[in-house]
Structure formats: C-alpha cells, structure tokens
Design a protein around this motif. Structure first.
Motif, short mmCIF file in Angstrom:
data_model
loop_
_atom_site.label_atom_id
_atom_site.label_comp_id
_atom_site.label_asym_id
_atom_site.label_seq_id
_atom_site.Cartn_x
_atom_site.Cartn_y
_atom_site.Cartn_z
N CYS A 167 85.71 114.19 144.53
CA CYS A 167 85.98 113.88 145.94
C CYS A 167 86.00 115.15 146.77
O CYS A 167 86.66 116.14 146.40
CB CYS A 167 87.32 113.16 146.07
N TYR A 168 85.29 115.13 147.89
CA TYR A 168 85.41 116.20 148.87
C TYR A 168 86.76 116.07 149.57
O TYR A 168 87.14 114.99 150.04
CB TYR A 168 84.30 116.10 149.91
N VAL A 169 87.48 117.17 149.63
CA VAL A 169 88.76 117.24 150.33
C VAL A 169 88.57 118.17 151.53
O VAL A 169 88.30 119.36 151.37
CB VAL A 169 89.85 117.78 149.39
N HIS A 170 88.71 117.63 152.73
CA HIS A 170 88.44 118.38 153.96
C HIS A 170 89.72 119.04 154.43
O HIS A 170 90.74 118.37 154.64
CB HIS A 170 87.96 117.44 155.06
N LEU A 177 87.36 110.26 153.14
CA LEU A 177 88.36 109.21 152.97
C LEU A 177 89.71 109.84 152.74
O LEU A 177 89.82 110.92 152.15
CB LEU A 177 88.00 108.28 151.81
N PRO A 178 90.77 109.18 153.23
CA PRO A 178 92.12 109.71 153.02
C PRO A 178 92.57 109.48 151.58
O PRO A 178 92.07 108.58 150.89
CB PRO A 178 92.97 108.92 154.01
N ALA A 179 93.53 110.27 151.15
CA ALA A 179 94.05 110.11 149.80
C ALA A 179 94.61 108.71 149.58
O ALA A 179 94.52 108.16 148.48
CB ALA A 179 95.13 111.17 149.53
N SER A 180 95.17 108.12 150.63
CA SER A 180 95.77 106.79 150.50
C SER A 180 94.75 105.72 150.13
O SER A 180 95.10 104.67 149.59
CB SER A 180 96.46 106.39 151.81
N HIS A 181 93.46 105.99 150.41
CA HIS A 181 92.42 105.01 150.13
C HIS A 181 91.73 105.24 148.79
O HIS A 181 90.91 104.44 148.36
CB HIS A 181 91.38 105.05 151.26
N PHE A 203 98.46 118.55 150.74
CA PHE A 203 97.41 117.59 151.10
C PHE A 203 96.41 117.43 149.95
O PHE A 203 96.04 116.31 149.59
CB PHE A 203 96.70 118.10 152.35
N THR A 204 96.00 118.52 149.35
CA THR A 204 95.00 118.44 148.30
C THR A 204 95.56 117.82 147.03
O THR A 204 94.88 117.03 146.35
CB THR A 204 94.42 119.83 147.99
N ARG A 205 96.81 118.14 146.70
CA ARG A 205 97.40 117.55 145.50
C ARG A 205 97.56 116.04 145.61
O ARG A 205 97.55 115.33 144.60
CB ARG A 205 98.74 118.22 145.19
#
Length: 331
Positions: free
Chosen positions: A211-214, A189-193, A292-294
C-alpha cells in the motif's frame, strides 16, 4: 517479512517528479541508507518507469526495483518480460516487482489509446501471457487482446524471477489480484478502509498486501491547498471517486464533482475537507507521520510504501524529513 526479520518498506518516486529525473538516484541512496527495501517508479506521460530503475540498480544495489505502475495498454507483455528480465539480471540478488495497471482514461487518451471495455479480462490475459513469457519457454498465445507466436525470452534467468503486482481499486480487480498476482498495490485509501479491501483480495487468494502511504512533513494550514488539489484531481476519476465514497467520503466527492461541473474550481477545492486530507494525504510532524504509517500496518498492510508529498518552500527538505520519519516508524 524481509530476510532480516523486519517488515519490508519502500518509497515511491512517483510523487517526486518536481525534483527532476536525476534526483531518483539521490532518493534511492538515501532510502538504502535508511533501511528501505525498495524503490517504486510510475509511468504516465513523463519519465518512463524502467529507465529510472536501471539507474537505481547501479546507484543503490541494495534496493528491490518496482514499478507502481505501468499501464498495460502501453507495453506489450513480451516487451515487459524482456525489460523485467534485464533488470533482474542487473540485480540478481534483489527482487524486481512489475506493478501493472489499466491506467486512467485521461492518460490513455494522451497516448491515443481508448479506455478498456473489459479491464478485468484484459488484465487477466496480460498476467497470464507475461508469466509465460518469463518462463523462458517457447510461447504461442492466442488471446482476445494479445497474440504471440513462438516468442522465447532470449536470456537466461536464475531462480529469482520478476514478481507481478496488480494495482487495484474495485472489488473485481482486488479479487483478481489475490488470485493471479504476487502482490496487490493499494493507493489513495485511508487506513480505516484497509480491512475491507484486504477482505476482497483474500476472496481471490493470498497476494501480498502492498500500500502507498501518503505523507508530508509540515503544517496542515500551510499545505492543505496542495492536498486539496491532489485529492480533487483523483476525485474526478470515477474509479477513485467510488473508492473515496466507499471509504466514507461520499459527501466530499459529490460536492467536489458538482462544483467542478459548474466550473467552480474554488468551490470544488473547498469541498475536500481536512478530515479527508488527514485520512489520505496526511500532513504532520515526524512523530505524527510515524503514528499514521503504523496504522496501515495495524490494519493489515504487509508492505507499506511511502509516497512522500513534497509540499512546501523546500521540496527536497520536506521529502528528506518525511522519508526519515517513515523509516523511524519501522526501525
């Protein structure tokens, strides 16, 4: 927060099967040296999750050990209690996190298991029985899915006990995770969600948001095809398709599924837009990976876990660069 006051962060080996099982100890040692808190393993039709964690317990004793995930249809709660307790005894000063999920129909079919008709009820019962089995007390349990008579875990655990994490996509499972689990594991899922998903979890309770961050170090133009293949595979699963729609990628999902139904593989891949890739399977420079990860932490993730995407000519080099960039984001 971790004991040193820093945000904990982990890495999953689940995306690194192409490196071979023996690479898990190298990845774990690199993670430990870079300040990672945990390593996560998966279970589908390849390596089993707990064997890899046993190797990690010896090679990198400073890491928490986590599964993310094991399908509950494939391992009885009694067996998982025994295995998790064994790992905990091998790493008595680290956390063992047992990540559970109901798995995808395609994986279950390969194991000869049907998709669950009542996944929420099955998961609720599994967690309840697993907690009882980890208590060390005699357990007799008569449920709709599992029955146990006078089971007692024949090993003594200290104050630190394995924790339970639920993988969740849909609102019902998210709320259940908040209610009965120590943590909820989010994925794809994107950070926005994230905020809307966290709101569902909080309707159930206060489970930690993991959360997995790809991410992959590289250039979008060179790795976009790999990302399209990855996201298309998940788009074909109803649960993930619905989650992608909820996150704002309904057009991509509908077009990809329509083209796939017509056996137009190239058209289905082309339906996965660059916007969708960069929201979920991010590809960029180390600095961009940090940003992106932050964003996930800013959106409400309490425990980010990197899923390195080993896309490129030198998969290990891409993995190492991605891991370093992720660690730098939380240094």
């Amino acid at each position: 927060m971790s004991a040193n006051g820093r945000l904990p962060y982990g890495v999953t080996f689940g995306s690194l099967g192409v490196l071979g099982p023996a690479a898990v100890t190298d990845i774990a040692c690199a993670a430990e040296s870079q300040g990672y808190s945990s390593i996560w393993t998966v279970e589908a039709t390849g390596t089993d999750a707990f064997s890899l964690l046993g190797a990690v317990a010896h090679a990198a004793p400073g890491l928490d050990l986590a599964t993310g995930i094991i399908p509950i249809q494939l391992r009885a709660p009694t067996l998982v209690a025994m295995t998790a307790a064994t790992l905990q005894s091998l790493s008595d000063d680290r956390d063992v996190l047992v990540g559970l999920g109901v798995s995808a129909p395609g994986i279950l079919r390969q194991h000869g298991e049907p998709p669950p008709e009542r996944p929420i009820a099955m998961m609720r019962e599994y967690v309840a029985l697993l907690r009882e089995c980890l208590s060390g007390e005699s357990v007799t349990f008569e449920g709709d899915f599992w029955q146990v008579r006078r089971f007692r875990l024949a090993m003594r655990l200290g104050e630190r006990r394995p924790k339970i994490v639920l993988a969740a996509l849909n609102p019902q499972m998210l709320r259940l995770a908040g209610e009965v689990a120590d943590g909820v594991l989010l994925n794809y899922l994107p950070a926005s969600h994230v905020p809307s998903v966290v709101a569902e979890v909080r309707k159930g309770g206060d489970a930690r948001i993991i959360c997995y961050v790809h991410a992959a170090a590289g250039e979008l133009e060179r790795s976009a095809r790999s990302a399209q293949r990855d996201l298309l595979n998940y788009t074909m699963a109803d649960g993930y398709a619905n989650a992608f729609r909820a996150a704002g990628f309904g057009d991509e999902v509908d077009e990809a599924r329509a083209r796939q139904s017509e056996r137009d593989r190239d058209g289905a891949l082309a339906a996965i837009s660059n916007e969708m890739i960069q929201a979920i399977d991010f590809i960029g420079t180390p600095a961009e990976i940090g940003e992106f990860t932050r964003a996930y932490v800013d959106a409400g993730v309490e425990y980010p876990v990197l899923m390195p995407l080993p896309w490129g000519d030198d998969r290990r080099a891409v993995t190492d660069e991605t891991m370093a960039a992720f660690a730098d984001a939380f240094a």
